[in-house]
Design an enzyme around this catalytic site. Structure first.
Site, mmCIF file in Angstrom:
data_model
loop_
_atom_site.group_PDB
_atom_site.id
_atom_site.type_symbol
_atom_site.label_atom_id
_atom_site.label_comp_id
_atom_site.label_asym_id
_atom_site.label_seq_id
_atom_site.Cartn_x
_atom_site.Cartn_y
_atom_site.Cartn_z
ATOM 1 N N HIS A 1 -10.901 16.917 -56.602
ATOM 2 C CA HIS A 1 -11.142 17.633 -55.318
ATOM 3 C C HIS A 1 -10.529 17.349 -54.885
ATOM 4 O O HIS A 1 -9.908 15.997 -54.610
ATOM 5 C CB HIS A 1 -12.842 17.675 -55.294
ATOM 6 N N ASN B 1 -20.554 24.389 -53.727
ATOM 7 C CA ASN B 1 -19.751 22.553 -53.754
ATOM 8 C C ASN B 1 -20.730 22.474 -52.079
ATOM 9 O O ASN B 1 -19.932 22.865 -51.204
ATOM 10 C CB ASN B 1 -18.331 22.243 -53.674
ATOM 11 N N TRP B 2 -21.857 21.536 -51.437
ATOM 12 C CA TRP B 2 -22.065 21.339 -51.042
ATOM 13 C C TRP B 2 -21.378 20.139 -50.046
ATOM 14 O O TRP B 2 -21.865 19.946 -48.883
ATOM 15 C CB TRP B 2 -23.102 21.154 -51.260
ATOM 16 N N LYS B 3 -20.647 19.350 -50.579
ATOM 17 C CA LYS B 3 -19.577 18.304 -50.346
ATOM 18 C C LYS B 3 -20.600 16.999 -49.520
ATOM 19 O O LYS B 3 -21.885 17.361 -49.849
ATOM 20 C CB LYS B 3 -18.836 18.726 -49.211
ATOM 21 N N SER C 1 -12.489 28.513 -48.986
ATOM 22 C CA SER C 1 -12.725 29.732 -48.010
ATOM 23 C C SER C 1 -13.206 30.892 -48.263
ATOM 24 O O SER C 1 -12.750 32.362 -48.302
ATOM 25 C CB SER C 1 -11.394 30.110 -47.074
ATOM 26 N N GLU D 1 -10.227 16.995 -51.909
ATOM 27 C CA GLU D 1 -11.178 15.344 -50.927
ATOM 28 C C GLU D 1 -10.761 14.542 -51.352
ATOM 29 O O GLU D 1 -10.371 13.546 -50.897
ATOM 30 C CB GLU D 1 -11.906 16.194 -49.799
ATOM 31 N N GLY E 1 -17.059 26.212 -50.994
ATOM 32 C CA GLY E 1 -18.083 24.966 -49.756
ATOM 33 C C GLY E 1 -18.833 25.762 -48.598
ATOM 34 O O GLY E 1 -19.647 26.176 -48.744
ATOM 35 N N GLY E 2 -18.126 25.765 -48.082
ATOM 36 C CA GLY E 2 -18.703 25.970 -46.472
ATOM 37 C C GLY E 2 -19.497 27.481 -46.858
ATOM 38 O O GLY E 2 -20.742 27.714 -46.551
ATOM 39 N N GLY F 1 -11.792 25.445 -46.315
ATOM 40 C CA GLY F 1 -12.662 25.008 -45.263
ATOM 41 C C GLY F 1 -11.111 25.280 -43.873
ATOM 42 O O GLY F 1 -12.160 25.426 -42.604
ATOM 43 N N GLU G 1 -7.394 25.356 -56.088
ATOM 44 C CA GLU G 1 -7.959 25.268 -55.188
ATOM 45 C C GLU G 1 -6.636 24.767 -53.830
ATOM 46 O O GLU G 1 -6.768 23.728 -53.833
ATOM 47 C CB GLU G 1 -8.634 24.366 -54.475
HETATM 48 P P1 PGA Z 1 -14.500 25.937 -48.441
HETATM 49 O O1 PGA Z 1 -14.118 24.711 -49.867
HETATM 50 O O2 PGA Z 1 -14.778 27.640 -49.215
HETATM 51 O O3 PGA Z 1 -15.885 25.888 -47.451
HETATM 52 O O4 PGA Z 1 -13.046 26.815 -48.126
HETATM 53 C C1 PGA Z 1 -14.187 25.025 -51.028
HETATM 54 C C2 PGA Z 1 -13.898 23.589 -51.509
HETATM 55 O O5 PGA Z 1 -13.600 22.238 -51.703
HETATM 56 O O6 PGA Z 1 -14.306 23.761 -53.585
#
Ligand code: PGA
Length: 252
Positions: free
Chosen positions: A95, A9-11, A213, A97, A234-235, A173, A167
């Protein structure tokens, strides 16, 4: 046997050139016929460019969101059919967010899930508790409510297409990964929910990703848990090397 599924997930990160380069670097290393399903989910304006970059490879394309209506006066929104049209196979829905920052409710996630399934997109439906909810002993209740609300009214056949990503919000993150035991406990509960709300056969089929993470050095242990079938990253998905390291962990 459930096939492991790792999605990046490149956000709201990277520009067009970065997206294309990252997609190419991942696609070059993911062999067709390999043991793991892999997807990348770039910002929607770059879906088309990334679709070209991964064309003919084993990497699937995913979007990070969509709207539930088919078409019409919904300024700024994208339909499931549009995502399919640019080559998407997957769409991340609900998600944390979006739930927290854009007020996305379980009811909206449910409408989106149904709209995605109606055109043949595979929804990756996210659930997870905040730190306050975990510390208040509410994890099970929160995840159950999100599960029931987001997946209400699906047939068994529809449900078996869906991927669920657990999640924990406090792990996203933050570098604070859930322990394999913490993640497995919730995944096992999700599996039980699938069996009781749908059927044991559906529960056996549905892939449950962990997200929060995930890194190359913790992926293999998380992914070795019996009910963890993949990761939503994500990251660590923003660099080919670390994303590929996580995919390698899924094969181990
Ligand atoms: P993260 O994000 O790996 O940066 O913690 C995961 C996500 O939000 O899908």
């Amino acid at each position: 046997m459930r096939r492991p599924f790792i999605a990046g997930n490149w956000k709201m990160n990277l520009n067009r050139a970065d997206c294309v380069a990252l997609a190419r670097a991942v696609a070059e290393q993911v062999a067709a016929g390999g043991p793991v399903d892999v997807a990348v989910c770039p910002p929607s304006v770059y879906l088309d460019a990334v679709a070209q970059a991964i064309r003919g490879s084993a990497v699937g394309l995913g979007a990070q969101n969509m709207y539930f209506e088919g078409n019409g006066a919904f300024t700024g929104e994208l339909s499931a059919a549009m995502l399919l049209d640019v080559g998407c196979k997957y769409v991340i829905l609900g998600h944390s967010e979006r739930r927290a920052l854009l007020n996305e409710s379980d009811a909206v996630v449910n409408q989106k899930t149904k709209a995605a399934l109606a055109v043949g997109l595979i929804p990756i439906v996210c659930v997870g508790e905040t730190l306050a909810q975990r510390e208040g002993g509410q994890t099970r209740q929160v995840v159950t409510t999100q599960f029931d609300g987001s997946l209400a009214g699906l047939t068994n056949e529809q449900m078996s297409q869906v991927v669920i990503a657990y999640e924990p919000v406090w792990a996203i993150g933050t570098g604070k990964v859930a322990t394999p035991a913490q993640a497995e406990e919730v995944h096992a509960e999700l599996r039980q929910l699938l069996a009781s709300r749908f059927s044991p056969a559906v529960a056996e089929q549905v892939r449950l990703q962990y997200g929060g993470s995930v890194k190359p050095d913790n992926a293999a242990e998380l992914l070795s848990q019996p009910n963890i079938d993949g990761a939503l990253v994500g990251g660590a998905a923003l660099k080919a090397e670390s994303f590929l390291g996580i995919i390698a962990g899924a094969k181990a």
